[in-house]
Design a protein around this motif. Structure first.
Motif, PDB file in Angstrom:
ATOM      1  N   VAL A 767       0.831  -1.204   0.000  1.00 60.08           N
ATOM      2  CA  VAL A 767       0.000   0.000   0.000  1.00 60.08           C
ATOM      3  C   VAL A 767       0.862   1.249   0.000  1.00 60.08           C
ATOM      4  N   ARG A 768       1.945   1.216   0.730  1.00 55.98           N
ATOM      5  CA  ARG A 768       2.859   2.362   0.761  1.00 55.98           C
ATOM      6  C   ARG A 768       3.429   2.632  -0.625  1.00 55.98           C
ATOM      7  N   ALA A 769       3.795   1.551  -1.354  1.00 52.80           N
ATOM      8  CA  ALA A 769       4.343   1.724  -2.703  1.00 52.80           C
ATOM      9  C   ALA A 769       3.291   2.293  -3.649  1.00 52.80           C
ATOM     10  N   GLU A 770       2.037   1.813  -3.524  1.00 56.77           N
ATOM     11  CA  GLU A 770       0.969   2.348  -4.377  1.00 56.77           C
ATOM     12  C   GLU A 770       0.768   3.845  -4.125  1.00 56.77           C
ATOM     13  N   PHE A 785       8.357  10.941   0.513  1.00 61.71           N
ATOM     14  CA  PHE A 785       8.948  10.299   1.696  1.00 61.71           C
ATOM     15  C   PHE A 785       8.055  10.506   2.928  1.00 61.71           C
ATOM     16  N   THR A 786       7.629  11.762   3.124  1.00 63.98           N
ATOM     17  CA  THR A 786       6.786  12.040   4.297  1.00 63.98           C
ATOM     18  C   THR A 786       5.467  11.298   4.200  1.00 63.98           C
ATOM     19  N   THR A 787       4.882  11.286   3.014  1.00 63.95           N
ATOM     20  CA  THR A 787       3.594  10.599   2.846  1.00 63.95           C
ATOM     21  C   THR A 787       3.740   9.109   3.078  1.00 63.95           C
ATOM     22  N   GLU A 788       4.828   8.526   2.597  1.00 63.42           N
ATOM     23  CA  GLU A 788       5.046   7.100   2.827  1.00 63.42           C
ATOM     24  C   GLU A 788       5.155   6.810   4.321  1.00 63.42           C
ATOM     25  N   LEU A 789       5.832   7.691   5.037  1.00 66.53           N
ATOM     26  CA  LEU A 789       5.943   7.507   6.478  1.00 66.53           C
ATOM     27  C   LEU A 789       4.570   7.578   7.147  1.00 66.53           C
ATOM     28  N   LEU A 790       3.759   8.580   6.777  1.00 66.99           N
ATOM     29  CA  LEU A 790       2.428   8.724   7.373  1.00 66.99           C
ATOM     30  C   LEU A 790       1.536   7.541   7.041  1.00 66.99           C
ATOM     31  N   VAL A 791       1.564   7.107   5.754  1.00 66.51           N
ATOM     32  CA  VAL A 791       0.751   5.964   5.336  1.00 66.51           C
ATOM     33  C   VAL A 791       1.164   4.717   6.100  1.00 66.51           C
ATOM     34  N   SER A 792       2.476   4.532   6.214  1.00 61.01           N
ATOM     35  CA  SER A 792       2.966   3.337   6.894  1.00 61.01           C
ATOM     36  C   SER A 792       2.504   3.304   8.341  1.00 61.01           C
ATOM     37  N   ALA A 848       2.202  13.269  14.070  1.00 59.34           N
ATOM     38  CA  ALA A 848       1.929  14.636  14.505  1.00 59.34           C
ATOM     39  C   ALA A 848       3.069  15.568  14.174  1.00 59.34           C
ATOM     40  N   ARG A 849       4.281  15.049  14.120  1.00 56.46           N
ATOM     41  CA  ARG A 849       5.466  15.885  13.855  1.00 56.46           C
ATOM     42  C   ARG A 849       5.546  16.318  12.405  1.00 56.46           C
ATOM     43  N   PHE A 850       5.171  15.449  11.460  1.00 60.31           N
ATOM     44  CA  PHE A 850       5.388  15.756  10.054  1.00 60.31           C
ATOM     45  C   PHE A 850       4.107  16.160   9.324  1.00 60.31           C
ATOM     46  N   ALA A 851       2.955  15.918   9.886  1.00 60.10           N
ATOM     47  CA  ALA A 851       1.709  16.388   9.272  1.00 60.10           C
ATOM     48  C   ALA A 851       1.383  17.798   9.758  1.00 60.10           C
TER      49      ALA A 851
END
Length: 895
Positions: A767-770, A785-792, A848-851
């Protein structure tokens, strides 16, 4: 009661007269009753015979085979009831059918009856030994052919009638005794009243009092006449003889024969009531008052008083002027100050003064008075607020011009002294002419010649001045100053009330506008426009709002607090703040209104006076949430009018929204929601009831007008607002009006990406790759990168702690990238700082830190955890930030 007094003597005389009258009446009635016994016997005998002869069934019984069997019982019953001596029915041959003695039935009657047999009523009087004098009446019974079928004879003795009179003798004597008692009581009551009125005086004392009264009557300086009912003079005192010039032999003569003036003689002879009627008598003017001796309406005589009013002739004109001034002041109290508007009050003052007091009137007010501020007299400048006159071509300064008075001018002197200033001759007033010489010359040439300038003062404050001008009337005199000051004083109080109201109104409007949104936030899902119009009667509690919500959604709010004034505005501000706070919790519309209802109920309970259970406030509200992804609108309303939907083709629809009680009146009952699809380009129109209703039309009429105003395609929200205000708003709205128009947009489907996630930790990487690939397709590589972290982190939390179904959705808005992870669990994650030895618990901290923002909202099937990343700020190095953030989770001792 002493016999020496007039009252006592009158009582004894009345008592004797009444006793004699009662005795005479009793004797006369008894003798009259005895004398009328024979006539009574004749009448009763005739009545009995006629009644039995013509009674129903009598003729038929006589024609029957056995008349005695039918007639005898009826005859005996009638005899006993009527009290006659006998009732005998017999045939034309003289054979008795009935008789009180049954043995005589069937035998021949004794005496003549040929006259009755001929069809006539026969009555005779006879005397029988042992019975006395009696009356007998024979009446024939005639059939339909005129043939006598039988005869009826009724007899009664005079002695029986006398017996009835004797039976009534106790009643007669009792009535006489009662009359004697009542007459005695009445005489005693009248005597007591006479005793009180004469104070127990005897004839000698009353004679002496009359002599004293007569002496006083002839010594007063007012004429007194006493006339009888025919208009003859009975008494005239010395002053009346002097005023009227009566001859020495005037008494006992008719008033028309005394040589009086025609009008005076007619008034005295008429006997009608008159009060201060003025009539001439030679070189005098007499005020004549006429009063009847009693009030029974019959002409029993009258008393006339005369007063010489010759000296009052000079005062009559002044009294008329005073009366006119009182009427003017009364009208001023009723007509000035009908509104709380300073300009209108000034106009009313000028209108009242013209033309009864002045030919022209002008009102000058300090500029601060119209604004509701404290007046500044030091400036010396006033603005002409009202001007009224008998003509419109006057050369005076027009309304709106600034009036500057010279220090020696009448208006400046009046304001400085606080009293009215009179200029009886404007041509000789140097101070007034020095203000504006050219205009003063034109005013004088026009014919204006006199002026009174009066300051307008109320509660120790100068508000302006009023100038009264005369051109056709006589010049003002010093006597006019008091009336001018009183007129100005009454108007000044109304002007000060209007000034205070304007100040409070301005304060309330300022407060209300400060509580309303100054600018609505821009949103990609809607294009909005709004209008707010305060009521003329004062500010109210209407408000509106546009509140962005997570997931590219937007909340549209319109509300109305009951009432006007500062309290309503303050309550509106509190409710608007509460709606913002509840919206931050991302509550559905029905739950948000439920919490708002609890808040209003609590406010009412806190603010109600002690011991008073009535509601202090009430409010209505409509809360709608528009979601631009599916294009749906979810809303609920609490006693508020429903919205209107204008479709792109111009069709207008009023969606069916469940009606719920207003806020504060729900009693804890749940609110209901409605959800409907809104096509792209449609307009949602939200409003308060002040737009639709007023004192002359109902809400149905307002809805029809609103439909007509909205039924036009292709308008912008701003154009729609303008059309609604022009076509629907009442001429004089009694309530505030809030209008909010939102044109909807749909989020481009290419900017929406969603994936269903199985509850398997191994699926997180896929899902992260998609998600990363979709960001590259959107051109958002810098956020990958940030979105992948949040999704994960979010998907991992949902897999570990949530419940199926699990779904990931990315929304690419104009300025925001939104990441949503939904699952079927209602448990909400909480941000906390992980302990030193914890291996987990730091993922939500990184979210919370990156969003830019993150949060949780609950749905009917679970919850949604969402994050937002701004696309307008500078891109950050997520790798460096991630390292620093992770190192911040441990302290130095942990290493």
């Amino acid at each position: 009661m002493s016999a020496r007094s007039v009252a006592g003597q009158g009582f004894l005389l009345h008592l004797g007269v009444v006793l004699l009258l009662v005795i005479a009446a009793v004797v006369a009635l008894f003798l009259q009753a005895r004398a009328s016994s024979l006539q009574e016997a004749r009448s009763r005998s005739l009545a009995g015979a006629e009644a039995f002869a013509h009674a129903p069934g009598t003729l038929g019984a006589m024609r029957s085979a056995d008349p005695s069997a039918l007639l005898q019982p009826r005859a005996e019953e009638a005899r006993k009831r009527s009290g006659v001596t006998y009732i005998i029915a017999f045939s034309p041959d003289g054979i008795r059918w009935t008789h009180p003695d049954p043995e005589l039935i069937g035998k021949h009657v004794v005496g003549p009856y040929s006259e009755a047999l001929a069809g006539k009523v026969y009555q005779t009087t006879y005397r029988t030994p042992g019975v006395g004098r009696a009356v007998d009446t024979m009446v024939p019974v005639v059939d339909g052919k005129g043939k006598v079928a039988g005869l009826v004879s009724v007899g009664i003795t005079v002695e029986s009638v006398n017996a009835r009179v004797s039976d009534q003798l106790p009643l007669l004597l009792g009535s006489a005794a009662g009359a004697l008692v009542l007459a005695t009581a009445g005489s005693a009551w009248v005597s007591r009243r006479l005793l009180r009125q004469t104070h127990g005086l005897g004839p000698a004392e009353m004679t002496r009092m009359y002599e004293h009264h007569d002496a006083v009557l002839h010594s007063v300086r007012e004429g007194v006449l006493v006339l009888d009912g025919e208009g003859r003079l009975l008494l005239a005192n010395d002053e009346a003889q002097r005023l009227l010039g009566l001859p020495p032999d005037a008494e006992r003569r008719h008033v028309t024969d005394l040589g009086l003036a025609t009008g005076t003689a007619e008034l005295l002879a008429s006997g009608r009531t008159a009060t201060d009627e003025v009539h001439p008598a030679g070189d005098r003017l007499l005020a004549i008052n006429v009063r009847p001796v009693d009030d029974r309406g019959d002409r029993a005589g009258s008393v006339v008083t005369l007063r010489d009013t010759t000296d009052l002739r000079a005062l009559a004109g002044r009294a008329e002027v005073a009366r006119q001034r009182l009427e003017l002041l009364y009208d001023a109290g009723a007509r000035i100050g009908t509104t709380l508007d300073a300009e209108r009050t000034a106009e009313e003052l000028a209108e009242v003064a013209v033309p009864r007091f002045a030919d022209f009137a002008s009102v000058e007010l300090l500029a601060a008075v119209a604004r509701g501020e404290e007046p500044d007299v030091a400036s010396g400048e006033m603005r002409r607020t009202a001007l009224h006159g008998i003509r419109t071509d006057q050369p005076l300064l027009p309304v709106g011009e600034v009036v500057r008075s010279a220090p020696a001018g009448p208006m400046a002197v009046a304001v400085a002294s606080g009293h009215a200033v009179l200029e009886p001759d404007l041509a000789a007033s140097k101070g007034w002419r020095a203000q504006q010489p050219d205009r003063a010359r034109r005013v004088l040439e026009y014919g204006i010649h006199s002026l009174i300038s009066v300051p307008l003062r109320a509660r120790g404050t100068v508000l302006g001045a009023v100038n009264f001008w005369r051109s056709e009337k006589a010049p003002f005199t010093p006597e006019d100053l008091a009336g001018a000051e009183e007129l100005a004083a009454r108007a000044a109080v109304s002007l000060d009330n209007a000034r205070r109201f304007a100040r409070e109104h301005t304060m309330a409007v300022t407060l209300q506008r400060s509580l309303l949104p100054h600018a609505l936030p821009a949103h990609s899902g809607v294009e909005v426009a709004h209008r707010y119009l305060p009521a003329r009667a004062g500010v109210g509690g209407d408000w509106f709002d546009v509140i962005p919500l997570p997931g590219a959604r937007v909340a549209l709010v319109v509300g109305d607090v009951v009432g006007h004034g500062l309290h309503a505005a303050a309550t509106m501000g509190r409710l608007r703040t509460a709606v913002h706070n509840f919206s931050s919790l991302d509550l559905p519309p029905d739950e948000l209104l439920g919490r708002l209802d609890e808040l209003v109920t609590r406010l009412d309970a806190d603010e109600a006076p002690e011991g008073d259970t009535t509601e202090v406030s009430g409010a209505t509200c409509l809360y709608a949430i528009y979601d631009p992804v599916p294009g749906t609108c979810t809303l609920a309303r609490a006693g508020h009018p429903g919205p209107a939907v204008v479709h792109p083709d111009g069709a207008v629809e009023y969606p069916a929204v469940p009606v719920s009680p207003p806020l504060g009146l729900g009693d804890g009952l749940p609110y209901e929601t409605a959800e409907f699809a809104v096509p792209e380009g449609a307009q949602l129109v939200l409003y308060t009831d002040g737009l639709l209703t007023d004192g002359t039309r109902d809400i149905d009429t307002g809805l029809d007008l609103l439909r007509t105003a909205l039924a036009h395609p292709g308008r912008t929200p701003e154009e729609t607002c303008r059309a609604v205000i022009d076509g629907v708003l009442p001429a004089r709205p009694a309530d505030d009006v809030a209008l909010l128009v939102a044109r909807t947009r749909l989020l481009d489907p290419d900017r929406v990406a969603a994936w269903d996630v199985p509850r398997d930790p191994a699926a997180v990487s896929g899902v992260r790759a998609e998600a990363a690939r979709r960001l590259v397709a959107w051109g958002l590589e810098e956020l990958a990168f940030t979105t992948e972290l949040l999704v994960s982190e979010l998907v991992t939390n949902a897999v570990r702690y949530g419940a199926e179904p699990i779904r990931l959705r990315l929304l690419y808005d104009d300025a925001t990238l939104i990441c949503e992870v939904a699952d079927g669990s209602s448990t909400s994650p909480h941000l906390r700082r992980a302990k030193t030895g914890d291996e987990g618990g730091r993922g939500l901290f990184l979210v919370a830190r990156f969003a830019q923002r993150w949060g949780t909202r609950y749905t009917a099937r679970g919850k949604v955890i969402w994050t937002e990343q701004s696309l307008r700020g500078p891109a950050s190095d997520a790798g460096e930030d991630l390292g620093d953030a992770l190192l911040d989770q441990w302290d130095d001792t942990a290493f």
